[in-house]
Design an enzyme around this catalytic site. Structure first.
Site, PDB file in Angstrom:
ATOM      1  N   CYS A 133      33.563  41.991  46.846  1.00  0.00           N
ATOM      2  CA  CYS A 133      34.056  41.109  47.913  1.00  0.00           C
ATOM      3  C   CYS A 133      34.150  41.876  49.230  1.00  0.00           C
ATOM      4  O   CYS A 133      35.028  42.734  49.398  1.00  0.00           O
ATOM      5  CB  CYS A 133      35.422  40.560  47.501  1.00  0.00           C
ATOM      6  SG  CYS A 133      36.226  39.572  48.757  1.00  0.00           S
ATOM      7  N   CYS A 136      37.361  41.224  51.269  1.00  0.00           N
ATOM      8  CA  CYS A 136      38.550  41.846  50.665  1.00  0.00           C
ATOM      9  C   CYS A 136      38.584  43.350  50.939  1.00  0.00           C
ATOM     10  O   CYS A 136      39.617  43.908  51.301  1.00  0.00           O
ATOM     11  CB  CYS A 136      38.559  41.649  49.146  1.00  0.00           C
ATOM     12  SG  CYS A 136      38.302  39.962  48.616  1.00  0.00           S
ATOM     13  N   ASP A 137      37.465  44.024  50.732  1.00  0.00           N
ATOM     14  CA  ASP A 137      37.476  45.485  50.683  1.00  0.00           C
ATOM     15  C   ASP A 137      36.732  46.179  51.825  1.00  0.00           C
ATOM     16  O   ASP A 137      36.859  47.393  51.985  1.00  0.00           O
ATOM     17  CB  ASP A 137      36.877  45.952  49.339  1.00  0.00           C
ATOM     18  CG  ASP A 137      37.701  45.433  48.163  1.00  0.00           C
ATOM     19  OD1 ASP A 137      38.931  45.319  48.322  1.00  0.00           O
ATOM     20  OD2 ASP A 137      37.123  45.135  47.112  1.00  0.00           O
TER      21      ASP A 137
HETATM   22  C1  LIG Z   1      38.232  43.040  42.741  1.00  0.00           C
HETATM   23  C2  LIG Z   1      38.677  41.870  43.587  1.00  0.00           C
HETATM   24  C3  LIG Z   1      39.396  42.111  44.734  1.00  0.00           C
HETATM   25  C4  LIG Z   1      39.821  41.036  45.517  1.00  0.00           C
HETATM   26  N1  LIG Z   1      40.560  41.307  46.634  1.00  0.00           N
HETATM   27  C5  LIG Z   1      41.048  40.291  47.371  1.00  0.00           C
HETATM   28  C6  LIG Z   1      41.850  40.545  48.501  1.00  0.00           C
HETATM   29  O1  LIG Z   1      42.117  41.707  48.848  1.00  0.00           O
HETATM   30  N2  LIG Z   1      42.322  39.477  49.207  1.00  0.00           N
HETATM   31  C7  LIG Z   1      42.032  38.175  48.851  1.00  0.00           C
HETATM   32  O2  LIG Z   1      42.511  37.261  49.513  1.00  0.00           O
HETATM   33  N3  LIG Z   1      41.239  37.910  47.804  1.00  0.00           N
HETATM   34  C8  LIG Z   1      40.751  38.927  47.038  1.00  0.00           C
HETATM   35  N4  LIG Z   1      39.935  38.663  45.975  1.00  0.00           N
HETATM   36  C9  LIG Z   1      39.592  37.257  45.676  1.00  0.00           C
HETATM   37  C10 LIG Z   1      40.795  36.550  45.016  1.00  0.00           C
HETATM   38  O3  LIG Z   1      41.304  37.374  43.986  1.00  0.00           O
HETATM   39  C11 LIG Z   1      40.382  35.184  44.469  1.00  0.00           C
HETATM   40  O4  LIG Z   1      39.734  34.435  45.460  1.00  0.00           O
HETATM   41  C12 LIG Z   1      41.611  34.384  43.967  1.00  0.00           C
HETATM   42  O5  LIG Z   1      42.433  35.180  43.153  1.00  0.00           O
HETATM   43  C13 LIG Z   1      41.158  33.158  43.202  1.00  0.00           C
HETATM   44  O6  LIG Z   1      42.249  32.525  42.616  1.00  0.00           O
HETATM   45  P1  LIG Z   1      42.007  31.348  41.559  1.00  0.00           P
HETATM   46  O7  LIG Z   1      43.364  30.926  41.118  1.00  0.00           O
HETATM   47  O8  LIG Z   1      41.089  30.336  42.095  1.00  0.00           O
HETATM   48  O9  LIG Z   1      41.221  32.023  40.344  1.00  0.00           O
HETATM   49  P2  LIG Z   1      41.686  33.205  39.374  1.00  0.00           P
HETATM   50  O10 LIG Z   1      42.680  34.083  39.992  1.00  0.00           O
HETATM   51  O11 LIG Z   1      40.417  33.790  38.865  1.00  0.00           O
HETATM   52  O12 LIG Z   1      42.434  32.436  38.188  1.00  0.00           O
HETATM   53  C14 LIG Z   1      41.754  31.655  37.241  1.00  0.00           C
HETATM   54  C15 LIG Z   1      42.484  31.771  35.918  1.00  0.00           C
HETATM   55  O13 LIG Z   1      41.949  30.816  35.005  1.00  0.00           O
HETATM   56  C16 LIG Z   1      41.885  31.421  33.717  1.00  0.00           C
HETATM   57  N5  LIG Z   1      40.901  30.688  32.903  1.00  0.00           N
HETATM   58  C17 LIG Z   1      39.555  30.631  33.103  1.00  0.00           C
HETATM   59  N6  LIG Z   1      38.992  29.862  32.140  1.00  0.00           N
HETATM   60  C18 LIG Z   1      40.005  29.428  31.340  1.00  0.00           C
HETATM   61  C19 LIG Z   1      40.065  28.606  30.165  1.00  0.00           C
HETATM   62  N7  LIG Z   1      38.978  28.062  29.619  1.00  0.00           N
HETATM   63  N8  LIG Z   1      41.267  28.379  29.599  1.00  0.00           N
HETATM   64  C20 LIG Z   1      42.404  28.896  30.157  1.00  0.00           C
HETATM   65  N9  LIG Z   1      42.403  29.697  31.235  1.00  0.00           N
HETATM   66  C21 LIG Z   1      41.227  29.947  31.837  1.00  0.00           C
HETATM   67  C22 LIG Z   1      41.480  32.853  34.019  1.00  0.00           C
HETATM   68  O14 LIG Z   1      41.804  33.721  32.943  1.00  0.00           O
HETATM   69  C23 LIG Z   1      42.293  33.149  35.271  1.00  0.00           C
HETATM   70  O15 LIG Z   1      43.549  33.713  34.981  1.00  0.00           O
HETATM   71  C24 LIG Z   1      39.489  39.709  45.164  1.00  0.00           C
HETATM   72  C25 LIG Z   1      38.741  39.476  44.004  1.00  0.00           C
HETATM   73  C26 LIG Z   1      38.342  40.537  43.228  1.00  0.00           C
HETATM   74  C27 LIG Z   1      37.548  40.252  41.948  1.00  0.00           C
END
Ligand SMILES: Cc1cc2nc3c(=O)[nH]c(=O)nc-3n(C[C@H](O)[C@H](O)[C@H](O)COP(=O)(O)OP(=O)(O)OC[C@H]3O[C@@H](n4cnc5c(N)ncnc54)[C@H](O)[C@@H]3O)c2cc1C
Length: 311
Positions: A133, A136-137
């Site tokens: 990302c 992010c980084d």
């Molecule tokens: C290495 C890294 C660094 C990042 N750094 C930043 C940053 O510095 N700042 C920033 O703003 N963003 C950052 N991001 C992006 C940010 O983390 C994401 O955009 C955000 O967390 C997305 O949130 P979400 O709730 O949509 O998805 P997620 O946080 O991915 O949550 C989805 C959840 O659903 C669960 N799930 C999936 N399928 C199923 C299923 N079938 N049954 C039950 N549960 C399920 C998963 O296990 C997960 O816990 C980073 C991403 C990464 C990978």
């Protein structure tokens, strides 16, 4: 079958924000999570762009969100993957590895996963120079030398973004031309600190505590080279975790299978909402996931309780 008013699938930033708003609105709310709650936020070594926290580890931020959500009275089911959904009827049925649940409305907040290169050193140096990302980084690599891997729109956008921060950006692409929009490619050509390594594949990431170099192989000549770099941005796409939702009739926005939502986070099916990285929202950040989760929960409240006023 356990019965709820609102079920949220996924306990990441979007799902947890939705949980807080659902429970605080008085909805009997369940969150189902296949791992431990916290989501992708926990994978970020340091977060410096979430308002209120100038610098915080992703793990700590995720834990704070989980504890906050648990305090509101949301019921949590962790380590319980959702295996299938039945979303077309008035009651939404959620089947997990353990049992079945029903609710009046559901929010899909299952996130997305970044595609990995699957090369030696990638896993070892994740968060120690290997990133997926740019937004992010990128700021951690001010004035440094980084490599971007990929040749599509995401790789080109990240290259342009990093060219304003890093000292030098090397783009490693296994083909001889980009498959990105022309405007992006033309813009890249104007950047003096961007160098494109056509027909090259990254085969290994090396370092000690952090990334120090990458190994490349030229697909045309077979020549290998070791290039010193400080950071590696893998930009070969991301896949939304939308399989079960799409199988249940939720409409995708595009070939990448992101869930299509409107500005109310509604999908094509009544009572089915989606939020965060699993949707076709153009930005994938913690803040935007939280915002979408909030909207989805308040819209779900209006759908379930049908008040004569709008909240
Ligand atoms: C290495 C890294 C660094 C990042 N750094 C930043 C940053 O510095 N700042 C920033 O703003 N963003 C950052 N991001 C992006 C940010 O983390 C994401 O955009 C955000 O967390 C997305 O949130 P979400 O709730 O949509 O998805 P997620 O946080 O991915 O949550 C989805 C959840 O659903 C669960 N799930 C999936 N399928 C199923 C299923 N079938 N049954 C039950 N549960 C399920 C998963 O296990 C997960 O816990 C980073 C991403 C990464 C990978």
């Amino acid at each position: 079958m356990e019965s709820y008013e609102l079920i949220i699938v996924g306990a990441g930033a979007a799902g947890l924000a939705a949980g807080i708003y659902g429970a605080r609105s008085g909805l009997k709310t369940l969150i189902i999570e296949e791992k431990l709650a916290g989501g992708t936020t926990g994978d970020a070594p340091i977060v410096e762009n979430y308002p209120g926290f100038a610098s915080i580890s992703g793990g700590e931020l995720a834990e704070k969100m989980v504890q906050h959500c648990k305090k509101t009275g949301v019921v949590f089911r962790e380590l319980e993957p959702v295996v299938s959904l039945d979303l077309k009827g008035e009651k939404k049925i959620v089947k997990t590895s353990r049992t079945e649940y029903e609710a009046m409305a559901i929010i899909i907040a299952t996130g997305a996963h970044y595609r990995e290169l699957n090369v030696k050193g990638e896993l070892e140096f994740k968060g120690k120079g290997v990133s997926y990302c740019g937004v992010c980084d990128g700021p951690f690599f001010k004035g440094k030398r980084v490599v971007v891997v990929g040749g599509g729109n995401t790789a080109c956008t990240t290259t342009l973004y990093l060219s304003g921060l890093a000292g030098e950006v090397l783009v490693v692409h296994r083909k001889g031309e980009f498959r990105a929009e022309k405007a992006l490619v033309s813009d890249i050509e104007t950047k003096s600190n961007v160098k494109i390594m056509w027909n090259n594949e990254l085969t290994e990431i090396k370092g000690d505590k952090v990334v120090k170099s990458v190994m490349l192989i030229n697909g045309q000549t077979g020549e290998t080279s070791e290039v010193p770099v400080d950071g590696v941005f893998v930009q070969i796409g991301e896949s939304p975790n939308s399989v079960q939702a799409l199988e249940a009739g939720v409409a995708p926005a595009d070939d990448e299978c992101a869930i299509n939502v409107d500005m109310h986070q509604r999908t094509n099916l009544p009572g089915v909402f989606a939020a965060g990285d699993v949707t076709n929202h153009p930005v994938m950040q913690i803040g935007t996931a939280v915002g979408q989760g909030i909207t989805a929960a308040l819209e779900a409240y209006s759908y379930i309780r049908r008040p004569y006023y709008r909240i």
